[in-house]
Design a protein around this motif. Structure first.
Motif, PDB file in Angstrom:
ATOM      1  N   GLY A 124       0.738  -1.061   0.131  1.00 31.54           N
ATOM      2  CA  GLY A 124       0.009  -0.103   0.141  1.00 31.54           C
ATOM      3  C   GLY A 124       0.788   1.225   0.091  1.00 31.54           C
ATOM      4  O   GLY A 124       0.558   2.332  -0.606  1.00 31.54           O
ATOM      5  N   TYR A 125       1.845   1.294   1.021  1.00 34.30           N
ATOM      6  CA  TYR A 125       2.670   2.492   0.770  1.00 34.30           C
ATOM      7  C   TYR A 125       3.358   2.809  -0.503  1.00 34.30           C
ATOM      8  O   TYR A 125       3.455   3.843  -1.073  1.00 34.30           O
ATOM      9  CB  TYR A 125       4.062   2.343   1.892  1.00 34.30           C
ATOM     10  N   VAL A 126       3.978   1.937  -1.037  1.00 37.84           N
ATOM     11  CA  VAL A 126       4.712   2.155  -2.531  1.00 37.84           C
ATOM     12  C   VAL A 126       3.669   2.409  -3.441  1.00 37.84           C
ATOM     13  O   VAL A 126       3.957   3.162  -4.408  1.00 37.84           O
ATOM     14  CB  VAL A 126       5.599   0.860  -2.824  1.00 37.84           C
ATOM     15  N   SER A 127       2.606   1.718  -3.657  1.00 33.69           N
ATOM     16  CA  SER A 127       1.678   2.086  -4.691  1.00 33.69           C
ATOM     17  C   SER A 127       0.980   3.451  -4.343  1.00 33.69           C
ATOM     18  O   SER A 127       0.821   4.114  -5.230  1.00 33.69           O
ATOM     19  CB  SER A 127       0.636   0.734  -4.610  1.00 33.69           C
ATOM     20  N   GLY A 128       0.655   3.668  -3.113  1.00 34.81           N
ATOM     21  CA  GLY A 128       0.344   5.253  -3.090  1.00 34.81           C
ATOM     22  C   GLY A 128       1.013   6.062  -3.456  1.00 34.81           C
ATOM     23  O   GLY A 128       0.627   7.287  -4.189  1.00 34.81           O
ATOM     24  N   ALA A 129       2.454   5.986  -3.234  1.00 33.12           N
ATOM     25  CA  ALA A 129       3.669   7.035  -3.592  1.00 33.12           C
ATOM     26  C   ALA A 129       3.667   7.139  -5.007  1.00 33.12           C
ATOM     27  O   ALA A 129       3.542   8.207  -5.681  1.00 33.12           O
ATOM     28  CB  ALA A 129       4.910   6.780  -2.871  1.00 33.12           C
ATOM     29  N   ILE A 130       3.459   6.024  -5.722  1.00 33.97           N
ATOM     30  CA  ILE A 130       3.559   5.946  -7.169  1.00 33.97           C
ATOM     31  C   ILE A 130       2.461   6.661  -7.748  1.00 33.97           C
ATOM     32  O   ILE A 130       2.710   7.321  -8.814  1.00 33.97           O
ATOM     33  CB  ILE A 130       4.033   4.571  -7.609  1.00 33.97           C
ATOM     34  N   GLY A 131       1.408   6.199  -7.183  1.00 37.52           N
ATOM     35  CA  GLY A 131       0.122   6.985  -7.796  1.00 37.52           C
ATOM     36  C   GLY A 131       0.249   8.339  -7.702  1.00 37.52           C
ATOM     37  O   GLY A 131      -0.390   9.040  -8.352  1.00 37.52           O
ATOM     38  N   ILE A 132       0.538   9.079  -6.509  1.00 39.61           N
ATOM     39  CA  ILE A 132       0.810  10.323  -6.499  1.00 39.61           C
ATOM     40  C   ILE A 132       1.717  11.013  -7.635  1.00 39.61           C
ATOM     41  O   ILE A 132       1.380  11.895  -8.248  1.00 39.61           O
ATOM     42  CB  ILE A 132       1.163  10.816  -5.292  1.00 39.61           C
ATOM     43  N   LEU A 133       2.698  10.608  -8.117  1.00 42.62           N
ATOM     44  CA  LEU A 133       3.603  10.821  -8.863  1.00 42.62           C
ATOM     45  C   LEU A 133       3.093  10.724 -10.326  1.00 42.62           C
ATOM     46  O   LEU A 133       3.335  11.610 -10.932  1.00 42.62           O
ATOM     47  CB  LEU A 133       5.107   9.878  -8.640  1.00 42.62           C
ATOM     48  N   ALA A 141      -2.192  -2.041  -9.707  1.00 46.05           N
ATOM     49  CA  ALA A 141      -1.404  -3.016 -10.566  1.00 46.05           C
ATOM     50  C   ALA A 141       0.112  -3.151  -9.757  1.00 46.05           C
ATOM     51  O   ALA A 141       0.561  -4.310  -9.494  1.00 46.05           O
ATOM     52  CB  ALA A 141      -0.777  -2.548 -11.824  1.00 46.05           C
ATOM     53  N   VAL A 142       0.561  -2.028  -9.249  1.00 48.41           N
ATOM     54  CA  VAL A 142       1.435  -2.113  -8.464  1.00 48.41           C
ATOM     55  C   VAL A 142       1.551  -2.903  -6.820  1.00 48.41           C
ATOM     56  O   VAL A 142       2.279  -3.705  -6.511  1.00 48.41           O
ATOM     57  CB  VAL A 142       2.123  -0.612  -7.908  1.00 48.41           C
ATOM     58  N   TYR A 143       0.225  -2.669  -6.559  1.00 49.23           N
ATOM     59  CA  TYR A 143      -0.155  -3.216  -5.184  1.00 49.23           C
ATOM     60  C   TYR A 143      -0.383  -4.866  -5.390  1.00 49.23           C
ATOM     61  O   TYR A 143       0.144  -5.577  -4.661  1.00 49.23           O
ATOM     62  CB  TYR A 143      -1.547  -2.888  -4.578  1.00 49.23           C
ATOM     63  N   GLU A 144      -1.109  -5.237  -6.432  1.00 51.05           N
ATOM     64  CA  GLU A 144      -1.034  -6.765  -6.628  1.00 51.05           C
ATOM     65  C   GLU A 144       0.163  -7.267  -6.683  1.00 51.05           C
ATOM     66  O   GLU A 144       0.515  -8.421  -6.240  1.00 51.05           O
ATOM     67  CB  GLU A 144      -2.184  -6.820  -7.850  1.00 51.05           C
ATOM     68  N   TRP A 145       0.958  -6.594  -7.816  1.00 48.53           N
ATOM     69  CA  TRP A 145       2.447  -7.174  -7.982  1.00 48.53           C
ATOM     70  C   TRP A 145       3.085  -7.329  -6.844  1.00 48.53           C
ATOM     71  O   TRP A 145       3.849  -8.263  -6.462  1.00 48.53           O
ATOM     72  CB  TRP A 145       3.095  -6.215  -8.942  1.00 48.53           C
ATOM     73  N   MET A 146       3.264  -6.094  -5.974  1.00 48.36           N
ATOM     74  CA  MET A 146       3.906  -6.416  -4.699  1.00 48.36           C
ATOM     75  C   MET A 146       3.606  -7.264  -3.628  1.00 48.36           C
ATOM     76  O   MET A 146       4.240  -8.106  -2.897  1.00 48.36           O
ATOM     77  CB  MET A 146       3.963  -4.987  -4.064  1.00 48.36           C
ATOM     78  N   MET A 147       2.267  -7.456  -3.459  1.00 46.45           N
ATOM     79  CA  MET A 147       1.643  -8.468  -2.821  1.00 46.45           C
ATOM     80  C   MET A 147       2.092  -9.926  -3.242  1.00 46.45           C
ATOM     81  O   MET A 147       2.230 -10.740  -2.363  1.00 46.45           O
ATOM     82  CB  MET A 147       0.271  -8.505  -2.736  1.00 46.45           C
ATOM     83  N   LYS A 148       2.217 -10.140  -4.426  1.00 50.05           N
ATOM     84  CA  LYS A 148       2.674 -11.276  -4.844  1.00 50.05           C
ATOM     85  C   LYS A 148       4.191 -11.531  -4.680  1.00 50.05           C
ATOM     86  O   LYS A 148       4.625 -12.864  -4.124  1.00 50.05           O
ATOM     87  CB  LYS A 148       2.527 -11.646  -6.506  1.00 50.05           C
ATOM     88  N   GLN A 149       4.749 -10.664  -4.959  1.00 47.25           N
ATOM     89  CA  GLN A 149       6.513 -10.620  -4.584  1.00 47.25           C
ATOM     90  C   GLN A 149       6.921 -10.780  -3.140  1.00 47.25           C
ATOM     91  O   GLN A 149       7.380 -11.666  -2.663  1.00 47.25           O
ATOM     92  CB  GLN A 149       7.114  -9.473  -4.936  1.00 47.25           C
ATOM     93  N   LEU A 150       5.981 -10.396  -2.447  1.00 44.48           N
ATOM     94  CA  LEU A 150       6.159 -10.378  -0.649  1.00 44.48           C
ATOM     95  C   LEU A 150       5.656 -11.332  -0.138  1.00 44.48           C
ATOM     96  O   LEU A 150       5.910 -11.981   0.959  1.00 44.48           O
ATOM     97  CB  LEU A 150       5.584  -8.984  -0.053  1.00 44.48           C
ATOM     98  N   ALA A 151       4.626 -12.138  -0.913  1.00 42.90           N
ATOM     99  CA  ALA A 151       4.088 -13.408  -0.407  1.00 42.90           C
ATOM    100  C   ALA A 151       5.172 -14.697  -0.292  1.00 42.90           C
ATOM    101  O   ALA A 151       4.965 -15.504   0.195  1.00 42.90           O
ATOM    102  CB  ALA A 151       2.853 -13.636  -1.145  1.00 42.90           C
TER     103      ALA A 151
END
Length: 314
Positions: free
Chosen positions: A8-17, A303-313
């Motif tokens: 959530g943190y990374v996807s939120g920051a990218i969304g703002i950019l 897309a970033v959130y779902e990808w990171m969730m898969k990677q961190l899992a």
């Protein structure tokens, strides 16, 4: 920290950019700062007006007001997703970690609304600083806006318009997660290839963003008007610059400032005056720009959130 926090943190920051240029345009249109139909004019008008000798603008104008949400929205999004996931699990299974596979529609909306309420302490000041930095003339940095608000009202000053913001967030994020999960459930299948899955996540994320903003846009217009009320017209200059009264003694100036601050109209009165002056259309001004921004930002964010969730899992 949990996987959904960092995702959530990374996807939120990218969304703002990704979305700040269009968000800048949306805020200026909502606040009534400009009347031009040309989008570039919308972005740069107050910058040029603030400096009569300035005949051109720089691309960094599109980054105005981005500092506050970039710093705050990552934390906001992390808290949002953690609260949503835990609330959804609790509503459907009675536990905090057993996430349901097919949650009901009402629990999706309720968990999203609880997530929206949970982010109030971050969302309210972040939105306030962002909006004021975006419409201020002459331009002010986010740090300068924070200092001015703090000098004027301390911690309370950073939560101007907080009530409207909290209602907007609760309703909006309820529809946000509801629309994303239901559209994903309808459009995706186990037979999809990785590329198909990625495209459908982008589509579902974009649709969720559009549905969300369509559901709360009048509230967002009111929020913007409340948070930028003293910056909109010259008649409010006494509130924007309470110290510029050299003919008054210190005691009188202090009393005058308190009186002016207390005279700030309520959100209902601001909405009523906007309707009386500009009609019902004022509550949907900027919706087109906002919808375009919402689709792009939320497609990327999910897309970033779902990808990171898969990677961190793993």
């Amino acid at each position: 920290m949990s996987a959904d926090f960092w995702a959530g943190y990374v996807s939120g920051a990218i969304g703002i950019l990704v979305g700040n240029p269009l968000d800048l345009i949306k805020t200026k249109i909502q606040a009534g700062r400009v009347e031009s139909k040309n989008l570039t004019d919308v972005v740069v008008s107050s910058d040029i007006q603030a400096s009569p000798n300035r005949q051109s603008w720089h691309w960094t104008a599109f980054a105005r007001g981005a500092a506050a949400p970039i710093l705050g929205y990552g934390a906001l999004n992390a808290l949002l997703f953690v609260t949503y996931n835990r609330s959804l699990a609790l509503l459907n299974t009675g536990g905090l970690e057993e996430w349901p596979e097919q949650p009901s529609a009402w629990s999706l909306w309720t968990a999203g609304a609880l997530g929206g309420l949970a982010i109030f302490f971050v969302s309210a000041p972040t939105e306030l600083v962002k909006c004021r930095a975006q419409v201020s003339s002459p331009p002010q940095s986010s740090l300068r806006v924070v200092r001015d608000l703090w000098d004027r009202g301390g911690v309370r000053g950073l939560y101007l318009g907080g009530s409207v913001t909290s209602i907007r967030d609760a309703v909006g994020y309820g529809f946000y997660f509801w629309s994303y999960e239901l559209s994903k459930r309808s459009l995706t299948s186990e037979d999809d290839t990785p590329n198909q899955q990625a495209l459908k996540v982008l589509l579902c994320g974009g649709l969720a963003g559009v549905v969300t903003w369509a559901s709360i846009f009048p509230l967002d217009v009111i929020k913007t008007r409340v948070q930028t009320w003293d910056l909109l017209t010259p008649r409010h200059a006494s509130l924007a610059e309470p110290a510029t009264q050299p003919l008054l003694r210190a005691e009188e100036a202090s009393a005058s400032t308190k009186h002016t601050a207390s005279a700030r109209p309520s959100a209902f009165r601001i909405a009523k005056e906007a309707y009386a002056a500009e009609g019902a259309g004022v509550f949907f001004r900027g919706l087109g720009i906002c919808s375009a921004r919402a689709f792009i930002v939320n497609a990327v964010q999910w897309a970033v959130y779902e990808w990171m969730m898969k990677q961190l899992a793993h």
